[in-house]
Design a protein around this motif. Structure first.
Motif, short mmCIF file in Angstrom:
data_model
loop_
_atom_site.label_atom_id
_atom_site.label_comp_id
_atom_site.label_asym_id
_atom_site.label_seq_id
_atom_site.Cartn_x
_atom_site.Cartn_y
_atom_site.Cartn_z
N LEU A 261 0.83 -1.20 0.00
CA LEU A 261 0.00 0.00 0.00
C LEU A 261 0.86 1.26 0.00
N ARG A 262 2.00 1.20 0.73
CA ARG A 262 2.92 2.35 0.70
C ARG A 262 3.42 2.61 -0.71
N LEU A 263 3.60 1.52 -1.48
CA LEU A 263 4.06 1.65 -2.86
C LEU A 263 2.92 1.93 -3.83
N GLY A 264 1.70 2.00 -3.30
CA GLY A 264 0.55 2.26 -4.16
C GLY A 264 0.05 1.06 -4.93
N ASP A 265 0.43 -0.14 -4.52
CA ASP A 265 0.07 -1.36 -5.23
C ASP A 265 -1.07 -2.06 -4.48
N VAL A 266 -2.31 -1.60 -4.75
CA VAL A 266 -3.47 -2.14 -4.04
C VAL A 266 -3.72 -3.59 -4.44
#
Length: 312
Positions: A261-266
């Motif tokens: 999630l921190r990397l934006g990979d939902v």
């Protein structure tokens, strides 16, 4: 010494008492892949002029530049691989070909802090550790700060890594080949190779020491590190093969969910939550992970992480 000892025997015994043992030699192993922009800084940070440096290149596109860098530094021996594999294979290859008593690992985009090699030499000598891990600093492109890490004081490394706030980064690992019990990096691991090494060392009966002084700065600003990308299949394989305790496996999956999630990979986060649900988590982990997924879908997970990180 007996009364009948010859003068030559007396001189030899006296010399043995006053002659210090030779200092162990050191090899630094640096795996590289298209990293000639950062390799010079890594080399410059190795402050022992007698150190052997092995650059293990993983079939890079910039090999000509790397060859020039190696040729200009008499301490460097360049080892090239004809086919690309991964950094774990490169580290294992470097460990196998090193001539130093101590082998210290460094990623090509990281650098040592002054005195690191001398301190590791002293730590290995003091407690006869075959493996040492240690503290580190992180560079996010804006600031350099101490990475969060609890000291290792012995015992179960799996619990240390996943339940007690511990860590083991590749650039903080050193080994003493004279007492090492054969542990090496698992070339079959596509991710979490440093944790895999630490777990294998503990399970293999290595004597593991800890360096409390940060000795390396780890770059987390670039986009080339494996830690900046989710590899769900590799992480799930690591959890299955290396994390044996089910509570620790759940903790590991929660951490991977948060990182995704921190990397934006939902999408990756949802896969990690699916694996977590298969382990029958408690209500807190079940609903907490659902809330994290919702925060990711709303686009607030990464900004929230940066806000919390800025308060450290």
């Amino acid at each position: 010494m007996t009364a009948s000892a010859t003068p030559a025997e007396v001189r030899a015994a006296t010399a043995a008492r006053i002659t210090p043992a030779p200092r162990p030699t050191i090899t630094v192993v640096i795996p590289t892949y298209n990293s000639t922009a950062t390799v010079p800084a890594a080399l410059d940070s190795i402050d022992d002029p007698a150190t052997e440096i092995l650059l293990i290149d993983d079939a890079s596109d910039d090999i000509a530049v790397l060859q020039a860098i190696a040729a200009a530094n008499p301490r460097v021996r360049l080892i090239t691989k004809p086919v690309r594999t991964n950094a774990a294979h490169s580290r294992a290859l470097g460990l196998a070909q090193a001539t130093g008593d101590l082998v210290i690992f460094l990623d090509s985009d990281d650098y040592f802090l002054p005195g690191h090699l001398a301190r590791r030499r002293a730590i290995h000598a003091a407690d006869q550790s075959s493996v040492v891990i240690g503290r580190f600093r992180l560079d996010d492109g804006m600031r350099v700060f101490d990475g969060p890490m609890r000291a290792y004081t012995g015992g179960d490394v799996e619990a240390y890594l996943f339940a007690q706030g511990g860590d083991a980064r590749s650039s903080t690992i050193s080994v003493d080949r004279r007492v090492l019990r054969g542990t090496t990096f698992d070339a079959g691991l596509a991710k979490h190779q440093d944790w895999g090494f630490a777990l294998a060392a503990w399970r293999n009966g290595e004597r593991i020491g800890f360096d409390p002084t940060p000795g390396v700065v780890i770059d987390i600003a670039g986009d080339t590190r494996m830690s900046t990308r989710s590899n769900v299949d590799a992480s799930l394989a690591f959890a299955h093969d290396y994390v044996l305790n089910e509570d620790n496996r759940r903790r590991f999956l929660i951490r991977r969910l948060r990182t995704s999630l921190r990397l934006g990979d939902v999408r990756a986060a949802r896969r990690f939550r699916g694996a977590l649900l298969g382990l029958h988590p408690g209500a807190r982990q079940r609903w907490g992970s659902a809330a994290m997924i919702l925060a990711g879908r709303l686009g607030v997970a990464a900004p929230l992480h940066r806000l919390l990180a800025g308060r450290r």
